[in-house]
Design an enzyme around this catalytic site. Structure first.
Site, PDB file in Angstrom:
ATOM      1  N   ASP A 177     -27.716   3.487  16.388  1.00  0.00           N
ATOM      2  CA  ASP A 177     -27.396   4.522  15.405  1.00  0.00           C
ATOM      3  C   ASP A 177     -28.377   5.688  15.518  1.00  0.00           C
ATOM      4  O   ASP A 177     -28.003   6.848  15.387  1.00  0.00           O
ATOM      5  CB  ASP A 177     -27.462   3.957  13.981  1.00  0.00           C
ATOM      6  N   ALA A 178     -29.636   5.341  15.757  1.00  0.00           N
ATOM      7  CA  ALA A 178     -30.660   6.387  15.824  1.00  0.00           C
ATOM      8  C   ALA A 178     -30.380   7.341  16.981  1.00  0.00           C
ATOM      9  O   ALA A 178     -30.491   8.558  16.845  1.00  0.00           O
ATOM     10  CB  ALA A 178     -32.037   5.761  15.984  1.00  0.00           C
ATOM     11  N   GLU A 179     -29.988   6.764  18.122  1.00  0.00           N
ATOM     12  CA  GLU A 179     -29.689   7.590  19.290  1.00  0.00           C
ATOM     13  C   GLU A 179     -28.472   8.472  19.004  1.00  0.00           C
ATOM     14  O   GLU A 179     -28.440   9.658  19.342  1.00  0.00           O
ATOM     15  CB  GLU A 179     -29.449   6.686  20.510  1.00  0.00           C
ATOM     16  N   ASP A 198     -27.485   9.554  16.090  1.00  0.00           N
ATOM     17  CA  ASP A 198     -27.905  10.599  15.160  1.00  0.00           C
ATOM     18  C   ASP A 198     -28.656  11.717  15.883  1.00  0.00           C
ATOM     19  O   ASP A 198     -28.508  12.890  15.562  1.00  0.00           O
ATOM     20  CB  ASP A 198     -28.810  10.021  14.061  1.00  0.00           C
ATOM     21  N   SER A 256      11.247   3.434   5.799  1.00  0.00           N
ATOM     22  CA  SER A 256      10.486   2.293   5.306  1.00  0.00           C
ATOM     23  C   SER A 256      11.148   1.013   5.807  1.00  0.00           C
ATOM     24  O   SER A 256      12.133   1.061   6.534  1.00  0.00           O
ATOM     25  CB  SER A 256      10.339   2.386   3.796  1.00  0.00           C
ATOM     26  N   LEU A 257      10.584  -0.115   5.483  1.00  0.00           N
ATOM     27  CA  LEU A 257      11.052  -1.372   6.069  1.00  0.00           C
ATOM     28  C   LEU A 257      11.678  -2.267   5.010  1.00  0.00           C
ATOM     29  O   LEU A 257      11.232  -2.301   3.878  1.00  0.00           O
ATOM     30  CB  LEU A 257       9.861  -2.142   6.639  1.00  0.00           C
ATOM     31  N   GLU A 267       3.463  -7.599  14.526  1.00  0.00           N
ATOM     32  CA  GLU A 267       2.249  -6.866  14.164  1.00  0.00           C
ATOM     33  C   GLU A 267       1.850  -7.206  12.740  1.00  0.00           C
ATOM     34  O   GLU A 267       2.679  -7.598  11.947  1.00  0.00           O
ATOM     35  CB  GLU A 267       2.520  -5.341  14.178  1.00  0.00           C
ATOM     36  N   LYS A 311       1.147  -6.272   8.965  1.00  0.00           N
ATOM     37  CA  LYS A 311       1.587  -5.193   8.084  1.00  0.00           C
ATOM     38  C   LYS A 311       0.361  -4.710   7.316  1.00  0.00           C
ATOM     39  O   LYS A 311      -0.154  -5.398   6.437  1.00  0.00           O
ATOM     40  CB  LYS A 311       2.674  -5.672   7.120  1.00  0.00           C
ATOM     41  N   ASP A 341      -1.966  -2.849   4.851  1.00  0.00           N
ATOM     42  CA  ASP A 341      -1.742  -2.436   3.468  1.00  0.00           C
ATOM     43  C   ASP A 341      -2.629  -1.238   3.132  1.00  0.00           C
ATOM     44  O   ASP A 341      -3.668  -1.361   2.510  1.00  0.00           O
ATOM     45  CB  ASP A 341      -2.056  -3.620   2.544  1.00  0.00           C
ATOM     46  N   GLU A 397      -1.678   3.999   9.538  1.00  0.00           N
ATOM     47  CA  GLU A 397      -2.016   3.612   8.188  1.00  0.00           C
ATOM     48  C   GLU A 397      -3.495   3.929   7.964  1.00  0.00           C
ATOM     49  O   GLU A 397      -4.337   3.559   8.782  1.00  0.00           O
ATOM     50  CB  GLU A 397      -1.757   2.098   8.076  1.00  0.00           C
ATOM     51  N   TYR A 400       0.270   2.759  14.700  1.00  0.00           N
ATOM     52  CA  TYR A 400       1.165   1.710  15.215  1.00  0.00           C
ATOM     53  C   TYR A 400       2.508   2.209  15.696  1.00  0.00           C
ATOM     54  O   TYR A 400       3.327   1.418  16.144  1.00  0.00           O
ATOM     55  CB  TYR A 400       1.378   0.613  14.161  1.00  0.00           C
ATOM     56  N   LYS A 449       9.603  -6.425  14.817  1.00  0.00           N
ATOM     57  CA  LYS A 449      10.473  -5.333  15.268  1.00  0.00           C
ATOM     58  C   LYS A 449      11.077  -5.693  16.620  1.00  0.00           C
ATOM     59  O   LYS A 449      10.391  -6.276  17.460  1.00  0.00           O
ATOM     60  CB  LYS A 449       9.672  -4.037  15.459  1.00  0.00           C
ATOM     61  N   LYS A 481       6.586 -10.708   4.315  1.00  0.00           N
ATOM     62  CA  LYS A 481       5.395 -10.581   3.474  1.00  0.00           C
ATOM     63  C   LYS A 481       4.724 -11.923   3.209  1.00  0.00           C
ATOM     64  O   LYS A 481       5.350 -12.975   3.303  1.00  0.00           O
ATOM     65  CB  LYS A 481       5.796  -9.964   2.135  1.00  0.00           C
ATOM     66  N   CYS A 505      -7.967  -3.472 -35.676  1.00  0.00           N
ATOM     67  CA  CYS A 505      -8.219  -2.864 -34.367  1.00  0.00           C
ATOM     68  C   CYS A 505      -9.722  -2.841 -34.086  1.00  0.00           C
ATOM     69  O   CYS A 505     -10.491  -2.341 -34.909  1.00  0.00           O
ATOM     70  CB  CYS A 505      -7.659  -1.445 -34.355  1.00  0.00           C
ATOM     71  N   CYS A 510     -11.154   0.864 -34.203  1.00  0.00           N
ATOM     72  CA  CYS A 510     -11.233   1.706 -35.395  1.00  0.00           C
ATOM     73  C   CYS A 510     -11.126   0.945 -36.712  1.00  0.00           C
ATOM     74  O   CYS A 510     -11.210   1.544 -37.786  1.00  0.00           O
ATOM     75  CB  CYS A 510     -10.165   2.797 -35.345  1.00  0.00           C
ATOM     76  N   CYS A 523      -2.227  -1.008 -32.893  1.00  0.00           N
ATOM     77  CA  CYS A 523      -3.070  -0.310 -33.852  1.00  0.00           C
ATOM     78  C   CYS A 523      -2.281   0.922 -34.294  1.00  0.00           C
ATOM     79  O   CYS A 523      -1.934   1.750 -33.467  1.00  0.00           O
ATOM     80  CB  CYS A 523      -4.375   0.117 -33.194  1.00  0.00           C
ATOM     81  N   CYS A 557      -7.714   6.600 -34.064  1.00  0.00           N
ATOM     82  CA  CYS A 557      -8.364   5.524 -33.319  1.00  0.00           C
ATOM     83  C   CYS A 557      -8.965   6.092 -32.026  1.00  0.00           C
ATOM     84  O   CYS A 557      -8.255   6.679 -31.223  1.00  0.00           O
ATOM     85  CB  CYS A 557      -7.332   4.451 -32.989  1.00  0.00           C
TER      86      CYS A 557
HETATM   87  S1  IVH Z   1       6.759   0.016  11.135  1.00  0.00           S
HETATM   88  C1  IVH Z   1      10.821   1.862  11.009  1.00  0.00           C
HETATM   89  N1  IVH Z   1       4.538  -1.333  11.386  1.00  0.00           N
HETATM   90  O1  IVH Z   1       4.581  -0.706   5.748  1.00  0.00           O
HETATM   91  C2  IVH Z   1       9.557   1.122  11.009  1.00  0.00           C
HETATM   92  N2  IVH Z   1       5.002  -0.280   9.308  1.00  0.00           N
HETATM   93  O2  IVH Z   1       7.819  -0.101   4.493  1.00  0.00           O
HETATM   94  C3  IVH Z   1       8.491   1.856  10.314  1.00  0.00           C
HETATM   95  N3  IVH Z   1       3.226  -0.556   7.648  1.00  0.00           N
HETATM   96  O3  IVH Z   1       4.789   2.204   4.440  1.00  0.00           O
HETATM   97  C4  IVH Z   1       7.339   1.097   9.906  1.00  0.00           C
HETATM   98  N4  IVH Z   1       1.883  -1.741   8.896  1.00  0.00           N
HETATM   99  O4  IVH Z   1       3.675   2.476   6.671  1.00  0.00           O
HETATM  100  C5  IVH Z   1       5.318  -0.598  10.567  1.00  0.00           C
HETATM  101  N5  IVH Z   1       2.580  -2.525  11.754  1.00  0.00           N
HETATM  102  C6  IVH Z   1       3.352  -1.784  10.956  1.00  0.00           C
HETATM  103  C7  IVH Z   1       2.975  -1.466   9.635  1.00  0.00           C
HETATM  104  C8  IVH Z   1       3.836  -0.709   8.841  1.00  0.00           C
HETATM  105  C9  IVH Z   1       2.058  -1.182   7.711  1.00  0.00           C
HETATM  106  C10 IVH Z   1       3.711   0.137   6.433  1.00  0.00           C
HETATM  107  C11 IVH Z   1       4.500   1.387   6.640  1.00  0.00           C
HETATM  108  C12 IVH Z   1       5.401   1.443   5.439  1.00  0.00           C
HETATM  109  C13 IVH Z   1       5.502   0.035   5.011  1.00  0.00           C
HETATM  110  C14 IVH Z   1       6.867  -0.512   5.319  1.00  0.00           C
END
Ligand code: IVH
Length: 656
Positions: free
Chosen positions: A25-27, A29, A74-75, A104, A106, A108, A164, A216, A280, A304, A398, A401, A414, A420
């Protein structure tokens, strides 16, 4: 300087993307400071993608909107293996044979699009409604794992990447600890912390937040043949992005289920939150061929994980009084780690839930933390032979108050709405909010101070605030104190509708307030209206009129309203508007809105003369698309119907 830039960027990449630093880290910096010095001495030689330019810049006044290069979908998601089985069977059938799936984690976090032109980061946009999002480029530039310039020799002319933004758990806990030490509210979870950091107006604040980007998906890459997701990930890694760990491919359902099982088992060993795995179809042509349902691509789904549960003991039960006066029993717990986050409080919801679960102080309980939801106490874990405390009873008065409580269904309330301290803060903020009196400078922090320091005891008290009193508060100076006092005094004349809205009467939002003002014309007429008279207003039914009367008939509430009304010089009610701003327009709402319920949005549009319809056609004028908008949005894009964000809609209503 060019050499230093390269070296610093390279070390930055090894540290933040590869997780394999090769210098101390020092190097690092030392090199960084040397580059900074030279740039200060020769400012003309400083380049916009120099690694020193990740520290943030002047704050913006708003975040601009941008359309995505390619819509961000979205998925479909499920926790049930049976749904995954169906998904797998459906795809086998549609594609024939044994298609390969890419697996992959997911992640968060907060979803983001990054756009590069000729290898340079030009734009970063939040997901928003999938078509349009907020431009957060300055903020994203401060994230060390985001390449400002793509690696490799010939970058595509235009590249759009999806990833993400994550806050790692260790960093999240540290940040929260710092916030708590400074007396600020901690974040509920790393996702909220990351999303909040990304949407800052001041990128210097973002720069201080420990964020990571994991990419991703190649949404678009001009002139680069990306045939499978796997190839896409390979490209992303070559361009210098951090990509998800432990990506695998599989064909059989068993392999998919096994991947999910293995990741779930290791979930707590990771330094970031994942809430499932994503499956996928790897071949992008095949995925295209599968098309999409009303909301999601058919060739991908999220599988999930179960929400996390833990067992711990309740030390004490306390009650917290919310803004609406609802008293929530809260269990104070022996701190326990639930998936990397320390939980020491959990909600017991309300009086009836508490009785139903029969949870008492000293009991062993199972708690659950599901995504952004506040941890909840699920159930008691029986302990044979353990001597239990007496059942907990919510207090009769309450705690904030001292007012005797009122029981309403499962809730304990309340009734001292304006007096309050626990409720007054929120009421002040609402009274000063944009749709009400619109008092600039009366935000959460200020309202909290005004109540805590007992400078204001009710709404009327606002009008007696002196600049000197404000000046003594943290965060205020002479100018800001005077500004707030002036802003308050300027509102002694206000439209009746805004005033009524500002009172925060249950069930009365901006639209109903406007209807009431338009119908009754004066405050007194509203305050004295009988239930029948109230129900004569279009849109007000028996339930609403009862809620209004109950509120207004509470003697303390009524006195508080009289007091604030006597401070007002004028309360004007303009003649009802004919041709409203949306007169004759056909509007479709789709997806989740933040500022309104669907019903409110509809009312507001109708109040401005619009016709709200449910399906999109060529005759539709606007489609207002909120989060996770699906087929209606697709249809609008297809037909070329104008798509509005919630912000655009507010602008049309004259509120943004
Ligand atoms: S693929 C059409 N891969 O999860 C496919 N999404 O509704 C598009 N997410 O908000 C998404 N990790 O941003 C994909 N490895 C991953 C992911 C991922 C997180 C999120 C994505 C979306 C939600 C899915």
């Amino acid at each position: 300087m060019a050499e230093l830039r390269l070296a610093v960027e390279e070390h930055n990449y090894r540290y933040h993307v590869l997780d394999k630093p090769t210098v101390s880290d020092a190097e690092f910096d030392r090199l960084f400071r040397r580059l900074q010095e030279l740039e200060e001495r020769y400012p003309a030689l400083r380049t916009p993608d120099s690694p020193t330019q990740r520290v943030g810049s002047e704050p913006l006044s708003t975040l601009p909107n941008f359309d995505h290069v390619v819509p961000m979908r979205s998925l479909d998601s499920s926790q049930e293996p049976a749904d995954v089985k169906r998904f797998h069977e459906r795809i086998m059938k549609a594609l024939g044979g044994d298609p390969e799936f890419i697996l992959e984690p997911k992640l968060d976090g907060a979803s983001l699009e990054l756009v590069y032109e000729d290898g340079h980061l030009v734009r970063a946009v939040t997901r928003g409604n999938g078509v349009t999002g907020e431009g957060v480029t300055e903020n994203v530039r401060t994230i060390p794992s985001v390449p400002l310039k793509l690696r490799g020799t010939t970058p595509p002319a235009l590249l759009s990447v999806r990833g993400e933004v994550m806050m790692f758990l260790s960093a999240f806990e540290e940040l929260n600890q710092r916030l708590v030490e400074r007396g600020e509210e901690p974040f509920v979870n790393p996702r909220n912390a990351a999303a909040g950091a990304i949407r800052q107006l001041d990128s210097r604040i973002t720069a201080e937040r420990p964020l990571h980007l994991i990419a991703y998906d190649v949404l678009h890459a001009e002139g680069v043949a990306v045939e499978t997701d796997r190839q896409g990930l390979k490209w992303l890694a070559e361009w210098g992005f951090r990509v998800p760990d432990r990506v695998e491919t599989a064909s059989s359902l068993d392999e998919i289920l096994d991947y999910h099982r293995r990741y779930e088992a290791d979930r707590d060993t990771l330094d970031y939150e994942i809430d499932g795995v994503v499956i996928k179809v790897d071949d992008l042509d095949a995925r295209e061929q599968l098309g999409s349902t009303s909301h999601h691509p058919r060739g991908a789904m999220a599988f999930k994980f179960e929400p996390r549960k833990e067992i711990t003991r309740i030390d004490r039960i306390v009650v917290s009084v919310g803004r609406t006066g609802a008293m929530t029993p809260v269990a104070l717990l022996r701190p326990v780690e639930v998936g990397g986050v320390t939980v020491s409080r959990a909600t017991l919801h309300n009086r009836e839930e508490l009785a139903r679960k029969d949870v008492r102080e000293g009991d062993l309980v199972r708690i659950q933390r599901a995504g952004d939801v506040i941890p909840q106490v699920l159930e008691r874990v029986p302990e044979p032979g353990h001597k239990r405390h007496a059942a907990y009873a919510l207090p009769a008065a309450c705690p904030a108050c001292g007012t005797p409580v009122v029981l309403k269904g499962p809730f304990t309330l309340c009734p001292n709405r304006f007096g309050c301290p626990a409720q007054l803060k929120g009421r002040l903020v609402h009274f000063g909010s944009r749709g009400a009196l619109d008092i600039e400078g009366l935000g959460e922090e200020t309202a909290k101070l005004l109540v805590e320091r007992e400078l204001v005891h009710d709404l009327a008290g606002l009008f007696h605030l002196q600049a000197q009193q404000l000046e003594a508060l943290p965060g205020f100076a002479e100018k800001s104190a005077n500004n707030l006092v002036d802003a308050i005094q300027a509102r002694r004349s206000t439209e009746l509708a805004r005033f009524v809205h500002g009172l925060g009467i249950p069930e009365v939002g901006a639209t109903v307030a406007r209807d009431l003002a338009g119908h009754f014309r004066t405050l007194d007429a509203i305050l004295d209206a009988t239930p029948e008279a109230l129900e004569a207003v279009p849109g007000i039914g028996p339930k609403m009129s009862e809620a209004i009367r109950t509120f207004l008939d509470e003697p303390r509430t009524r006195r508080a309203i009289d007091r604030v009304a006597s401070e007002m010089r004028t309360l004007t009610a303009p003649a009802a508007v004919k041709g409203g701003a949306l007169s004759g327009k056909k509007i479709v709402f789709t997806g989740g809105l933040e500022r309104f319920s669907r019903e409110e949005a509809k009312e507001r549009a109708e109040a401005e003369g619009a016709k709200v319809v449910s399906s999109v056609s060529k005759a539709t004028d606007y489609v207002v698309a909120g989060s996770d908008a699906g087929s209606k949005l697709d249809k609008a894009t297809e037909l070329g119907v104008r798509v509005l964000t919630e912000e655009d809609f507010l602008t049309l209503l004259g509120e943004a």
